[in-house]
Design an enzyme around this catalytic site. Structure first.
Site, mmCIF file in Angstrom:
data_model
loop_
_atom_site.group_PDB
_atom_site.id
_atom_site.type_symbol
_atom_site.label_atom_id
_atom_site.label_comp_id
_atom_site.label_asym_id
_atom_site.label_seq_id
_atom_site.Cartn_x
_atom_site.Cartn_y
_atom_site.Cartn_z
ATOM 1 N N GLY A 6 0.807 -1.216 0.000
ATOM 2 C CA GLY A 6 0.000 0.000 0.000
ATOM 3 C C GLY A 6 0.843 1.270 0.000
ATOM 4 N N HIS A 7 0.165 2.388 -0.193
ATOM 5 C CA HIS A 7 0.841 3.685 -0.351
ATOM 6 C C HIS A 7 1.518 4.150 0.925
ATOM 7 C CE1 HIS A 7 -3.308 5.791 0.440
ATOM 8 N NE2 HIS A 7 -3.163 4.694 1.130
ATOM 9 N N GLY A 8 2.744 4.632 0.747
ATOM 10 C CA GLY A 8 3.462 5.213 1.861
ATOM 11 C C GLY A 8 4.081 4.188 2.799
#
Lengths: 338, 338, 338
Positions: C236-238
């Site tokens: 997932g993002h980040g």
């Protein structure tokens, strides 16, 4: 791109506490932010990081604004303010409204105005691309597919025949829409059941990278308006997902299931076939939904994470749960009988 | 496409109760069916829907035929009848038996008769495509791959070097066959173990969209005849799947595991490495198979779905199962000792 | 390729017990090995297979060498010996250091020496490919991507704009790097949050087939040096993954989570968002990590696999765990009160 705090305050109606002339050149999270960055406080428990943040300003809720060491933009909904402000700084490349010469487009396809078709994309017979549609490089669009206005397919998306996609949809790379549903009948060997229907996708739907949505056998697989599917989600044949439902990554949904509107389905959830989930159901990560959910609310399955040796002891107990119940009953009986 | 009930009755040997001249133009499920549609009753519990169905006729088991308000075709196996009848109405585009001029085909590749190669497909050195093979647009076929008669690869499939695929196989978009197995040995950092073997796939295998089957390190990864893999299945290196086994979507199978024939493996199942599963094993959705299964039958793991607040209380208990067992034992001892 | 046992012994410093002139033409596992094959004993419990093996020699630990019926190469680390010896027999096709004429390369892209770009690949504006980079057929490389020396992308990989990939990385087919993270804020409908940051990948990273790594919203998604991700992993993002961590197939990692170095994360694990996992944590297959792990060690969740009918009885008990605890407490109280 630079914009002053004052302008951000004005544009989004956020009250400013601090110097309106401060220039903002980007957004960043609380711990990584540098001078020039606007940051956000989404959770009061991170308030302690404000003191050390190098950010030039912070968006936060009024309740968190006391003693804030940084210039502040007040918002009742800091996450919504984030969504709005971030669009100012979005430098993602936009479709170039041109047809690349290496694209292969069948003569019977109908393309609207300002359509983009990327290098090496394939647009098959009978396809209809409405105004402003963007087809990324390497996409393959099967026969008689229709795609609504301003929808965008990123690179290497595969769409099978007759799939319908609405307006303003986003489909990420590697997604596959309209492959055959998984249907066989056993007759000495597994005989394939033709999947006669297709996939219908509403407006404002976003479909993540590597997500697969199968075509239906006796009805269309339907994804309603505003649904958001994360990466590597699997949607089985004939399944129906209601409007504005969000489904996180790696969730597997079997066929002929009906999911309501405004549901939040956590990552890596499994949902079996032929069940119904009503509106506004929340399912936590990695739960298995093995029966219909007929009442809105939050649902879970699984066991909590434990250190391996303690977990093994709990597993021993789990296998004896039936026996334990019986022993408790017997103890109660013995005590009752004195 | 229209066909009379009488013709369907004759062609598939299904006894007709009703007007043989009724024209059928398609199939649909019980609730969506419109006039002209033939529908199916697979489960007696849905019999109540028959009264409201607009279908022109229904296929059902004799036991469900009493008082049926619709014309009926009787079948001992309505699902098998479905598979057979549906093939009459299948309008999916068929391979066009041509080589698209944008395909890149190495001079050393050998192509049989009636082979299709789609736009922008790549066929590398030493590849052998038997008669009637169809390679979809955007597929990349690595060196020395062989594909048997009448097998079909949909768009954007990637096949690594030396993979062998049998006859009449179907491979859906986004599938990747023959990528390196996940093998490293720790030596300060993770040192890659070359994956020297390949993937061998039998006849009549169907491989779902986004499914990945890794090549082997010390033996081939083997998928036997008639195996059906749904979307987003992962098969690790050196694993062996027996004939006519069906594996539902998002199941993850680690390396060097041997799965028997005629197994039914539910969606999102996890199967660890280096174990054996015998023939005719059924595994329910989202189970973890963490040890060999040496006896046929049905197996499960996990916990049932619960409302979140009740689930949390059960989780507290799960963590104390070891202690609970001890307390029950102590209670029994105290009672025994009077 | 043939090499004598004596040469293998010399080259890798493995003591030979047996005839140094024996020719080895390949590697195979214990049960499949044929004459000419070198095999390996990784686990003493398989020692019984040595007697029946047709292999020409075996690599094993000195402790397993007694009475071995085959010529032996001794190694303290047979798996490491395997990794080293296997590289001698690796016949996987290597990049051909050429630019295929059907590749579409933007004029502003900068390509180093000995770069390969496969058929129908797309290299967009501002891309930088360092010396020795290989881009497989059908890959799409977005604007301003940079890829370090000797990194290799297999066929049909999709890389979004501004992603940075280090040196000597391997990315397998169907992987998607840099698609939008899954971020929305509810405002009557789900409003998309622009994902302003990108994906940064270190050196010596391997990324499996169909794996997806999303770009970040308020910081980059970072994969450190030496990380190995198996097939169909979702990041997932980040999220931040520390150096030399290995993550097995189908694991789903939500956004903004920090995973340490030298972790081993089993297949089909779920990891929620915004948590921290320290270095040297091992997580067994299909566990759900729903809170931070702040102490190194091995962790698990889930229940063991059981025959379906016994499992159902345990599930009944699981739902009553809270009640069972209360009944045990009450029994203890009654006995205490005598």
């Amino acid at each position: 791109m630079k914009i002053s705090l004052g302008e951000i305050s004005d544009r989004f109606g956020l009250q400013l506490i601090g110097d309106a002339s401060i220039q903002i050149s980007g957004l960043a999270d609380l711990t990584d932010a540098q001078p020039g960055h606007l940051t956000f406080l989404f959770n009061s428990s991170y308030k302690k990081h404000l003191a050390k943040s190098a950010a030039s300003a912070v968006v936060l809720h009024e309740a968190d604004s006391v003693d804030c060491p940084l210039p502040v933009l007040l918002s009742d909904q800091p996450r919504l303010a984030w969504a709005n402000i971030a669009s100012l700084f979005d430098t993602a490349p936009q479709p170039d409204r041109s047809i690349q010469k290496t694209a292969v487009i069948d003569g019977s396809a109908r393309l609207g105005k300002h359509v983009s078709v990327g290098a090496h994309a394939v647009v098959s017979a009978g396809v209809v691309l409405a105004d402003g549609v963007s087809i990324g490089p390497g996409c393959v669009i099967g026969n008689d597919v229709s795609i609504g206005e301003n929808s965008r397919l990123h690179a290497n998306v595969s769409i099978y025949h007759e799939v319908q996609i609405g307006e303003r949809c986003i489909v990420h790379s590697g997604a596959v829409l309209g492959a055959d549903g998984f249907g066989y009948e056993f007759d000495g060997k597994l005989k394939k059941i033709p999947q006669l229907y297709s996939v219908h996708i509403g407006n404002d739907v976003e479909i993540g990278a590597g997500t697969t949505i199968d075509r239906g056998a006796l009805n269309h697989t339907c994804i309603a308006d505003g649904v958001k599917l994360d990466n590597q989600v699997q949607v089985g044949h004939g399944t129906n997902i209601g409007a504005h439902t969000a489904i996180s990554g790696c969730t597997a949904i079997a066929g002929s299931t009906r999911i309501g509107s405004y549901c939040l389905i956590g990552g890596a959830v499994g949902i079996i076939d032929n069940i119904e989930i009503v509106d506004q159901v929340e399912i936590t990560a990695m739960s298995l939904v093995s029966q219909s959910i007929l009442k809105k609310g939050r649902y879970s399955s699984g066991t909590g994470l434990m250190p391996g040796n303690r977990w093994k002891r709990s597993i021993v107990g789990f296998r004896k749960l039936d026996e334990m119940l019986k022993r408790i009953r017997l103890l109660e009986k013995r005590l009752d009988e004195g």
